[in-house]
Design a protein around this motif. Structure first.
Motif, short mmCIF file in Angstrom:
data_model
loop_
_atom_site.label_atom_id
_atom_site.label_comp_id
_atom_site.label_asym_id
_atom_site.label_seq_id
_atom_site.Cartn_x
_atom_site.Cartn_y
_atom_site.Cartn_z
N ARG A 75 -8.30 1.92 3.77
CA ARG A 75 -8.04 2.61 5.30
C ARG A 75 -8.37 1.96 6.54
O ARG A 75 -9.21 1.63 6.34
N GLN A 91 -7.43 2.09 10.68
CA GLN A 91 -6.82 3.33 11.46
C GLN A 91 -6.75 2.53 13.26
O GLN A 91 -7.93 2.33 13.81
N THR A 146 -3.08 4.11 7.96
CA THR A 146 -2.93 3.35 6.60
C THR A 146 -3.83 3.13 5.54
O THR A 146 -4.85 3.27 6.14
N PRO A 169 1.89 3.54 2.30
CA PRO A 169 0.54 3.05 3.13
C PRO A 169 0.55 3.80 4.55
O PRO A 169 -0.74 3.56 4.87
N ILE A 170 1.16 4.28 4.88
CA ILE A 170 1.32 5.31 5.88
C ILE A 170 0.22 6.66 6.07
O ILE A 170 0.97 7.63 5.00
#
Length: 349
Positions: free
Chosen positions: A78, A80, A95, A102-103
């Motif tokens: 991840r 962010q 993500t 992926p979001i």
């Protein structure tokens, strides 16, 4: 049969050996400053723009498997960015590169006051203490069965939230599409409504971590197509409650979720439900032992069978940003060949 027991014995022995060595080293070591992390925090974390990441590698071993194969996988990858600008306007974008979509989060919010905030976009629906806890901070490698199977997931919608001036009571109430985070539009004209009321009491004013957190969750939706619970079509109502008590090195926690699913297909009501009871204790400042009783009944509706398991866990925190987790999962209704060993290595910044 003999080979299965040997596989299990080797996996458990190797994992325990690694953890005992790590625990011994950590117990004997006095941790000082972490200059690299402190520099990162100064450079890339501030009010208006912060960067975060979570990397997890998970080992999964089981002598007799019902699905999948023994080996390793990337649990999370991840990234962010998040922050808050002038007058209470903020944002979050996260993500996960291990997913085909992926979001994970994409939302903006506005804080009118501590008692009232509005958020819109894609984010976690406000249901369940364990679900709302970030993936880097959950007690075990995986969340409990009932939370994974019943709790609403990330959704696109809008939410209002806030707290009392003393911070004891907090509320969240949202309306969402109800399609999950993989869809950009609602599949029908009905919305998913989710709410959570939480009370948090500090039992020791000198120790900020000594507290009791109690929450009540509710969700309601009528789906003309597939809903948030499996392939159910019809009215879907969930009611849940959770509690977590932290006193010094000890914590006790639990959660219960019950559902009322009125089907438009067979015109019957189904009631999947489940719960978990969890305890943890820090035997050293960097080493934590855990145990959990995990139960879920699917009421002959969901594809997932009933489950009843006992989990033993060992968490080690070498630094502020790293964690190693060992879980041993024992199914109470099946033979020990179906026991599972999970090993998670993670970095979270």
């Amino acid at each position: 049969m003999i080979n299965s027991y040997r596989t299990l014995f080797k996996a458990v022995t190797l994992s325990l050996t690694l953890f005992l060595i790590s625990a011994t080293i950590l117990h004997a070591q006095t941790f000082g400053d972490e200059p690299d992390f402190n520099e990162f925090r100064e450079q890339l974390k501030n009010d208006y723009f912060s960067v975060g990441a979570l990397l997890q590698t998970v080992g999964n071993f089981q002598p007799e498997r019902t699905s999948g194969e023994n080996g390793f996988s990337i649990g999370n990858a991840r990234l962010q960015v998040y922050g808050e600008f002038d007058q209470g306007f903020g944002y979050q974008l996260q993500t996960n590169f291990t997913r085909s979509s992926p979001i994970l989060d994409a939302n903006v919010y506005y804080k009118f006051s501590p008692g009232f905030q509005i958020k819109t976009g894609l984010f976690k629906s406000p249901f369940s203490y364990e679900f709302l806890t970030g993936a880097a901070a959950i007690d075990f490698v995986n969340r409990s069965t009932v939370v994974n199977r019943l709790a609403p997931n990330r959704e696109i919608g809008a939410q209002i939230s806030g707290q009392t001036t003393d911070g004891i009571l907090r509320y969240r109430l949202g309306a969402f599409n109800g399609n999950g985070f993989g869809a950009n539009q609602n599949s029908d004209n009905n919305l998913l409504y989710v709410g959570r009321l939480e009370a948090q009491f500090h039992t020791d004013q000198q120790q900020s971590e000594d507290q009791i957190t109690f929450g009540v969750n509710v969700s309601r939706e009528t789906k003309e197509q597939t809903g948030f619970i499996g392939n159910h079509n019809g009215d879907q109502t969930l009611l849940g409650t959770d509690v977590r008590i932290t006193q010094g090195d000890l914590f006790l926690g639990g959660e219960f979720i019950y559902s009322w699913l009125d089907s438009n297909i067979d015109y019957e009501q189904h009631n999947p439900f489940g719960y978990h009871a969890t305890a943890g204790y820090f035997i050293t400042p960097k080493t934590q032992l855990l145990a959990r009783w995990d139960y879920f009944k699917n009421d002959d509706l969901l594809l997932t069978p009933n489950s009843e398991t006992i989990l033993a866990g060992l968490n080690i925190f070498p630094t502020q940003v790293s964690e190693i987790q060992l879980n041993y999962v024992i199914p109470t209704q099946r033979s020990i060949e179906y026991s599972q060993v999970l090993l998670n290595f993670q970095i979270s910044i």
